[in-house]
Structures are given as C-alpha cells and as structure tokens.
Write a protein that holds these residues in place. Structure first.
Motif, PDB file in Angstrom:
ATOM      1  N   GLY A 173      67.836  50.432  36.162  1.00 11.54           N
ATOM      2  CA  GLY A 173      68.830  50.784  35.214  1.00 11.54           C
ATOM      3  C   GLY A 173      70.263  51.103  35.287  1.00 11.54           C
ATOM      4  N   PRO A 174      71.001  51.709  34.740  1.00 12.47           N
ATOM      5  CA  PRO A 174      72.378  52.253  34.895  1.00 12.47           C
ATOM      6  C   PRO A 174      72.182  53.320  36.305  1.00 12.47           C
ATOM      7  N   THR A 175      73.048  53.726  36.668  1.00  8.43           N
ATOM      8  CA  THR A 175      73.052  54.735  37.624  1.00  8.43           C
ATOM      9  C   THR A 175      72.854  56.088  37.006  1.00  8.43           C
ATOM     10  N   ARG A 176      73.078  56.011  35.675  1.00  6.80           N
ATOM     11  CA  ARG A 176      73.014  57.249  34.818  1.00  6.80           C
ATOM     12  C   ARG A 176      71.585  57.248  34.312  1.00  6.80           C
ATOM     13  N   LEU A 177      70.510  57.052  35.461  1.00  5.81           N
ATOM     14  CA  LEU A 177      69.064  57.412  35.154  1.00  5.81           C
ATOM     15  C   LEU A 177      68.760  58.703  34.928  1.00  5.81           C
ATOM     16  N   ASN A 178      67.704  59.102  34.072  1.00  6.67           N
ATOM     17  CA  ASN A 178      67.190  60.271  33.899  1.00  6.67           C
ATOM     18  C   ASN A 178      65.986  60.324  35.386  1.00  6.67           C
ATOM     19  N   TYR A 179      66.757  60.573  36.682  1.00  7.78           N
ATOM     20  CA  TYR A 179      65.765  60.621  37.818  1.00  7.78           C
ATOM     21  C   TYR A 179      64.735  61.339  37.688  1.00  7.78           C
ATOM     22  N   GLY A 180      64.696  62.578  37.114  1.00 13.00           N
ATOM     23  CA  GLY A 180      63.981  63.593  37.250  1.00 13.00           C
ATOM     24  C   GLY A 180      62.614  63.408  36.486  1.00 13.00           C
ATOM     25  N   LEU A 215      74.444  62.584  33.393  1.00  7.41           N
ATOM     26  CA  LEU A 215      73.027  61.962  33.488  1.00  7.41           C
ATOM     27  C   LEU A 215      72.637  62.214  32.053  1.00  7.41           C
ATOM     28  N   ASP A 216      72.772  63.238  31.238  1.00  8.66           N
ATOM     29  CA  ASP A 216      72.127  63.548  30.123  1.00  8.66           C
ATOM     30  C   ASP A 216      72.897  62.713  28.866  1.00  8.66           C
ATOM     31  N   GLU A 227      76.842  74.778  41.817  1.00 11.17           N
ATOM     32  CA  GLU A 227      76.624  75.134  40.492  1.00 11.17           C
ATOM     33  C   GLU A 227      77.604  74.149  39.639  1.00 11.17           C
ATOM     34  N   VAL A 228      78.780  73.962  39.963  1.00 13.11           N
ATOM     35  CA  VAL A 228      79.731  73.174  39.065  1.00 13.11           C
ATOM     36  C   VAL A 228      79.299  71.700  39.398  1.00 13.11           C
ATOM     37  N   PHE A 229      78.942  71.288  40.649  1.00  9.90           N
ATOM     38  CA  PHE A 229      78.720  69.895  40.928  1.00  9.90           C
ATOM     39  C   PHE A 229      77.337  69.464  40.179  1.00  9.90           C
ATOM     40  N   ARG A 230      76.277  70.575  40.303  1.00  7.57           N
ATOM     41  CA  ARG A 230      75.237  70.304  39.776  1.00  7.57           C
ATOM     42  C   ARG A 230      75.366  70.009  38.037  1.00  7.57           C
ATOM     43  N   ARG A 231      76.085  71.063  37.400  1.00 10.32           N
ATOM     44  CA  ARG A 231      76.426  70.800  36.212  1.00 10.32           C
ATOM     45  C   ARG A 231      76.977  69.533  35.566  1.00 10.32           C
ATOM     46  N   VAL A 232      77.966  69.255  36.185  1.00  4.07           N
ATOM     47  CA  VAL A 232      78.597  67.805  36.106  1.00  4.07           C
ATOM     48  C   VAL A 232      77.625  66.685  36.222  1.00  4.07           C
ATOM     49  N   GLY A 276      76.186  60.653  29.593  1.00  2.00           N
ATOM     50  CA  GLY A 276      76.857  59.411  29.996  1.00  2.00           C
ATOM     51  C   GLY A 276      78.360  59.598  29.768  1.00  2.00           C
ATOM     52  N   ASP A 277      78.735  60.733  29.415  1.00  2.00           N
ATOM     53  CA  ASP A 277      80.297  61.207  29.299  1.00  2.00           C
ATOM     54  C   ASP A 277      80.553  62.185  30.462  1.00  2.00           C
ATOM     55  N   PRO A 278      82.058  61.840  30.907  1.00  2.00           N
ATOM     56  CA  PRO A 278      82.620  62.828  31.757  1.00  2.00           C
ATOM     57  C   PRO A 278      82.477  64.217  31.158  1.00  2.00           C
ATOM     58  N   VAL A 279      82.267  65.083  32.130  1.00  2.00           N
ATOM     59  CA  VAL A 279      82.071  66.725  31.842  1.00  2.00           C
ATOM     60  C   VAL A 279      83.400  67.269  32.170  1.00  2.00           C
ATOM     61  N   GLY A 280      83.894  68.078  31.471  1.00  2.00           N
ATOM     62  CA  GLY A 280      85.080  68.703  31.456  1.00  2.00           C
ATOM     63  C   GLY A 280      84.922  70.223  31.782  1.00  2.00           C
TER      64      GLY A 280
END
Length: 356
Positions: free
Chosen positions: A326-333, A27-28, A17-22, A30-34
């Motif tokens: 595109g960048p790796t931060r694509l909205n793949y879904g 992806l949403d 869950e931590v991994f999925r949410r990060v 583009g910023d690091p998630v704390g």
C-alpha cells in the motif's frame, strides 16, 4: 545515510514526542501535521513557536519534510523507517480481524492454490490494501517427463507428477537438437527420476554430470544446469504470485500522480519483475519485515510499502510468503500483526495437509 536508530537515540524527549505525533497524525489522516495541532494535546505546555523550532530541527535531520510552504510536516522515508524500528507499538490482531481472516479462509479443503487464493482475498479484504501471496514450489514426486521442440531455439518439457499434476516449462536447448535426441534425453532422465522430486532429480543428475560429463546427453545436461527449465516464460520463477486488491489502492488515490504510481506498481507486478526476491527478502529475518519505498527496488518507482512475512511447513522450512502492499501511509500498527497472524495460520494449515 545516517542510521535511523542513532538519530532516535540523539533526540530528547520533546523532539521524540513531536516526531511521534507528526508521524501518527500523518499515518492517520494522510495530511501534513502543523504546530498548532500538536500544541492542543502536547504532554507539556509549550508554544506553537517552540514546536515549529523542533519540527525545523527534525526536518534538518532528514526525518520530516514540508510538502508546501507554510504547511505542516510529513515524515520522510528515513523518518518512517525510524518510527517503524523504534517507536511503533505492535500488539496482536483484534478479535474482529482474526475472525474475518478465519471466516474468509473457510475450511482446509480443496487444493493448495485455492487455499492460498482465499488467503489473498482475506488479507485484501481485512486490510483494505493489496495483498501478495507467494505460493510454494511444486515439490511432488515426478512420474514422467517428455521434451517437445517448439522452435529453433525453444523447447518445452512436460512434467507429469505422481499426484497427476502436469506442468509445462519452457527452456532453450543446445543448438542442433533433433526430435530423436530429445527422445533419448527424456529416456535417460525417466530412467532415474520416477519417485524423486525436482530438487532430488537436480542433485542426482548434477552428481552424474560431475562424474560423467562427456557421456551425458547435451540436452539432459543443459536442462539440469539451467535449473530444470524456465517456468512458463522468460523471467518467471517456479513460485506463483497471487495479487488481490488492486481496486483498494486505486480507490484511495485521487491525485493523478498517485494514480500513476499505483499503475506503475502493478505494471511491475504483472511483469513479475524481481518476484523471486520476495521469498529471499522474507528469509533474511525472522517474522514480519517492512520495506518502505525505495528500500525494495520492486516498489521504488511507486513509492509503496510492503509488509511481508514468511510461512513455514511442518519441518519449519520457509516455503512461501504473504504480504500487504500500500502507500507508505499504512497503518503499520494494525497491518503488521494481521500479516504475521495470517502467515502463521497458513503455515499451520499447510502443515496439517503434510505439505513440504
């Protein structure tokens, strides 16, 4: 490198869950998630310290990275691959996206190149990324061809197809060719090519080469053995690549380093480096394929991602591919079902035309 699926299997529910949410947060935004962000809506009541410990474990596994000290985490390339393969939820394009693609394509009129050019514009507009469309090879029956010497080590073959389409292809002829020998070679090939496609001509002449190698004119043999000449310049292939939406990538790139990566990507594309591999990549598996960063050597320097899907003709033969970069931060879904739907739509439209 450790297999991404193996790592996913080894993770407990909290780590997943931590991994999925990060990843989803990155992806949403583009910023690091704390860790504090994650504790707000986590499925179980846990402290920020506990979340930080899990994130450190994920970083040790090579799935997350810390771009700055005391900042949040972002997924690595391995992490993105694991997310795409094991956690990404892909549905169908929403009605709005489908309507935009269909409206942009318009009718199934005009030539194939015009249709595929509209495909590229549609994909770029809907996804707000850069689109790639690899067009089919020209496989219409040939009516006639001529050789023209344009230099000591270069010649041109002019191919006239039965539908009136004309193509010019460059190649390097054997040494010592004269205008007279080129005419003789053209006469030899014209005696057998009318009504055949390039693939059929190549098969026919290769069979004759095997049976009568010494008798065949050297120029005819060299042309066939080199793949019926090189397509309009060194390094190009008989497919055409349509690229649309460069400005979409540039508009989202404010950092100088990111701008340079995008420029590097399009420099590669404009030189058509490794373009022939697009169709091979698409053919390696059914449906949509996703390449992240260095997984595709064409995009290794730019750090971009490619979502690509083949399209087929009426005979279920793969004849081209469509994709989004595109960048790796694509909205793949969202991007994956759009690319898949577009490829299927193109295949149906070309099948209706009787393209092969």
């Amino acid at each position: 490198m450790t297999d991404a699926r193996t790592l996913l299997d080894e993770m407990n529910d909290r780590s997943r869950e931590v991994f999925r949410r990060v990843v989803e947060g990155y992806l949403d935004s583009g910023d690091p998630v704390g860790s504090r962000t994650l504790t707000r809506d986590f499925s179980e009541k846990v402290s920020a310290a506990t979340i930080r410990n899990v994130m450190q474990d994920l970083e040790f596994m090579g799935l997350l990275d810390s771009p700055h000290i005391s900042a949040g985490r972002i997924p690595t390339q391995l992490g993105l691959r694991m997310f795409v393969d094991g956690l990404l939820e892909v549905g169908v394009p929403d009605d709005g996206d489908r309507e935009k693609i269909e409206a942009t394509l318009g009718t199934n009129e005009g030539d194939v190149t015009g249709l595929l050019d509209r495909v590229g514009s549609a994909l770029s507009g809907v996804t707000q990324g850069a689109s790639l469309v690899l067009t089919p090879k020209q496989e219409a029956p040939i009516k006639h061809l001529e050789f023209v010497q344009i230099g000591a080590e270069q010649a041109l073959v002019v191919i006239v197809f039965a539908d009136g389409h004309v193509e010019n292809r460059l190649f390097q002829p054997p040494a010592g060719q004269t205008p007279s020998s080129m005419r003789e070679a053209a006469n030899f090939l014209n005696a057998m090519i009318e009504g055949r496609t390039l693939s059929e001509v190549k098969t026919t002449v290769q069979a004759q080469i095997a049976a009568r190698r010494q008798e065949l004119d050297a120029l005819s043999r060299a042309m066939v053995e080199s793949g019926l000449a090189t397509w309009e310049g060194e390094g190009d292939t008989p497919e055409r690549l349509i690229v649309r939406g460069r400005s979409n990538l540039l508009s989202d790139s404010t950092e100088a380093e990111e701008l340079e990566r995008v420029r590097s990507l399009f420099d590669d594309l404009e030189r058509k480096r490794d373009i022939a591999e697009f169709l091979d990549l698409a053919q390696d598996g059914d449906g949509v394929r996703i390449f992240i960063g260095s997984e595709n050597k064409l995009f290794s320097l730019s750090g971009s991602s490619l979502v690509v899907s083949p399209y087929m003709n009426a005979d279920r033969k793969i004849i081209g591919a469509v994709g989004v970069i595109g960048p790796t931060r694509l909205n793949y879904g969202r991007i994956v079902p759009i690319v898949d739907y577009t490829a299927q739509l193109v295949g149906r439209m070309l099948s209706d035309r009787g393209e092969r």
